[in-house]
Scaffold this motif. Structure first.
Motif, short mmCIF file in Angstrom:
data_model
loop_
_atom_site.label_atom_id
_atom_site.label_comp_id
_atom_site.label_asym_id
_atom_site.label_seq_id
_atom_site.Cartn_x
_atom_site.Cartn_y
_atom_site.Cartn_z
N UNK A 162 0.82 -1.21 0.00
CA UNK A 162 0.00 0.00 0.00
C UNK A 162 0.85 1.26 0.00
N UNK A 163 1.89 1.29 0.84
CA UNK A 163 2.70 2.50 0.95
C UNK A 163 3.62 2.72 -0.25
N UNK A 164 4.15 1.65 -0.83
CA UNK A 164 4.97 1.84 -2.03
C UNK A 164 4.10 2.29 -3.20
N UNK A 165 2.88 1.78 -3.28
CA UNK A 165 1.95 2.24 -4.32
C UNK A 165 1.60 3.71 -4.10
N UNK A 166 1.40 4.08 -2.85
CA UNK A 166 1.13 5.48 -2.51
C UNK A 166 2.25 6.39 -3.02
N UNK A 167 3.50 5.98 -2.79
CA UNK A 167 4.64 6.77 -3.23
C UNK A 167 4.74 6.80 -4.76
N UNK A 168 4.54 5.66 -5.38
CA UNK A 168 4.65 5.58 -6.85
C UNK A 168 3.66 6.49 -7.56
N UNK A 169 2.53 6.75 -6.95
CA UNK A 169 1.50 7.57 -7.59
C UNK A 169 1.70 9.07 -7.41
N UNK A 170 2.80 9.45 -6.75
CA UNK A 170 3.11 10.87 -6.59
C UNK A 170 3.47 11.48 -7.95
N UNK A 171 2.94 12.65 -8.24
CA UNK A 171 3.22 13.30 -9.51
C UNK A 171 4.01 14.60 -9.37
N UNK A 172 3.83 15.31 -8.27
CA UNK A 172 4.52 16.60 -8.13
C UNK A 172 5.36 16.70 -6.86
N UNK A 173 4.76 16.33 -5.72
CA UNK A 173 5.43 16.60 -4.44
C UNK A 173 5.12 15.52 -3.41
N UNK A 174 6.15 15.09 -2.71
CA UNK A 174 5.98 14.12 -1.63
C UNK A 174 6.71 14.67 -0.40
N UNK A 175 5.96 14.91 0.67
CA UNK A 175 6.51 15.40 1.94
C UNK A 175 6.43 14.26 2.94
N UNK A 176 7.54 13.98 3.63
CA UNK A 176 7.62 12.81 4.51
C UNK A 176 8.13 13.20 5.89
N UNK A 177 7.42 12.75 6.92
CA UNK A 177 7.95 12.75 8.29
C UNK A 177 8.34 11.30 8.60
N UNK A 178 9.60 11.06 8.92
CA UNK A 178 10.01 9.69 9.25
C UNK A 178 11.34 9.73 9.98
N UNK A 179 11.42 9.00 11.09
CA UNK A 179 12.65 8.98 11.88
C UNK A 179 13.82 8.45 11.08
N UNK A 180 13.57 7.44 10.25
CA UNK A 180 14.65 6.93 9.40
C UNK A 180 14.09 6.09 8.27
N UNK A 181 14.18 6.63 7.06
CA UNK A 181 13.77 5.89 5.87
C UNK A 181 14.95 5.01 5.46
N UNK A 182 14.77 3.68 5.51
CA UNK A 182 15.92 2.81 5.26
C UNK A 182 15.60 1.58 4.42
N UNK A 183 14.32 1.30 4.16
CA UNK A 183 13.99 0.10 3.39
C UNK A 183 14.53 0.24 1.96
N UNK A 184 15.25 -0.75 1.49
CA UNK A 184 15.92 -0.66 0.18
C UNK A 184 14.93 -0.46 -0.97
N UNK A 185 13.83 -1.20 -0.95
CA UNK A 185 12.86 -1.07 -2.03
C UNK A 185 12.22 0.31 -2.02
N UNK A 186 11.87 0.80 -0.84
CA UNK A 186 11.28 2.14 -0.72
C UNK A 186 12.26 3.19 -1.22
#
Length: 308
Positions: A162-186
């Motif tokens: 669900x979350x990778x699909x959410x990201x893939x559908x971004x067209x202009x801007x993606x704002x993220x709050x996250x302590x540490x983005x580390x998943x290789x696929x993401x």
């Protein structure tokens, strides 16, 4: 749908919900140190409300506190269950009061509510409320949970897709709050979006540099939320970081937000935090966006051609 913003809103929305409860309260607890909320739950039992608490079987450093809380809640007439030990952690934070769902990025603690940037959402969509109830019941009775609505984002069952699909559908801007983005696929998906001309900004940390992605440290407050705002119109709030363990190994709970008003509120808070962190909002040239869209169309056309 309504947004809770921490530390601005404090404990008030939770206390208000519990004090207004007339039939049922189901609450999932990972950390808890708010006596006001504990007393409100006890008072609800006194009014005849059926209160059920699902307490994590473990957390880091606070297991004695959880067991003490368990005994106090039982003494107050609250039905208490503990999560199974089949997953490393049951880290989700949610509450169902009568026919309303509350999903939080924060725990019921003074540190999370008063000294941290976090969000929560109040959801009245009955399909989502029912789905959250099914999850609560499955975890309470230690049965397998089968996702029935992708808007309720649950790890490990559905969140990666669900979350990778959410990201893939971004067209202009993606704002993220996250302590540490580390998943290789993401990280690869974020790299693809940035390469396609999407503006990607992170408040928090990213494991490795990505061209076109800018990260800033949360200013002034502790960061304790996992959230994304896509193109200013849709969003995600939950307990799962974009890390492998939280996507694939632990019980995490979040919700997708289609209410543009709520997404805009979150984006406004992000921009204020970004400004205080010393970063300026990035203006992505429209030409770059259109070029990225054309590349996506060409790629889709090639895929369709091969499929046919």
């Amino acid at each position: 749908m309504q947004l809770i913003i921490q530390p601005d809103d404090g404990l008030s929305p939770l206390l208000k919900a519990v004090r207004k409860a007339r039939k049922n309260i189901d609450i999932v607890i990972f950390r808890f140190d708010r006596p006001e909320l504990e007393k409100a739950l006890e008072a609800a039992v006194g009014r005849g409300v059926v209160v059920r608490a699902l307490i994590a079987h473990t957390n880091r450093g606070g297991e004695k506190s959880l067991r003490k809380l368990e005994l106090k809640l039982l003494a107050a007439g609250i039905t208490v269950a503990r999560t199974a030990d089949d997953l490393p952690r049951y880290h989700g934070k949610m509450m169902i009061v009568d026919d309303v769902l509350y999903v939080f990025g924060f725990n019921y603690t003074k540190l999370d509510i008063e000294k941290s940037r976090s969000f929560g959402v109040i959801v009245k969509d009955q399909k989502l409320v029912k789905e959250a109830g099914a999850l609560f019941e499955a975890d309470r009775t230690r049965q397998a949970y089968m996702p029935g609505d992708d808007r309720l984002v649950v790890s490990p069952e559905s969140s990666r897709e669900v979350l990778t699909t959410f990201i893939k559908r971004t067209r202009k801007q993606l704002l993220i709050y996250d302590e540490k983005v580390s998943d290789n696929h993401v990280l690869r998906v974020l790299q693809q979006r940035a390469k396609a001309g999407v503006e990607v900004r992170v408040i928090g940390k990213v494991e490795r540099p990505i061209d076109g992605l800018v990260a800033r440290k949360m200013p002034g407050l502790r960061l304790h939320v996992r959230a994304m705002i896509r193109d200013g119109t849709t969003a995600f709030v939950g307990s799962q970081s974009l890390r492998k363990l939280e996507l694939d190994g632990r019980r995490e709970v979040g919700v997708l937000i289609s209410a543009t008003r709520v997404a805009k509120q979150m984006a406004d808070v992000f921009e204020e935090d970004w400004k205080e962190a010393g970063g300026k909002p990035l203006a992505v040239p429209e030409a770059k966006i259109e070029k990225g869209k054309e590349k996506e169309k060409e790629k889709d056309a090639r895929v369709e051609s091969k499929a046919s």
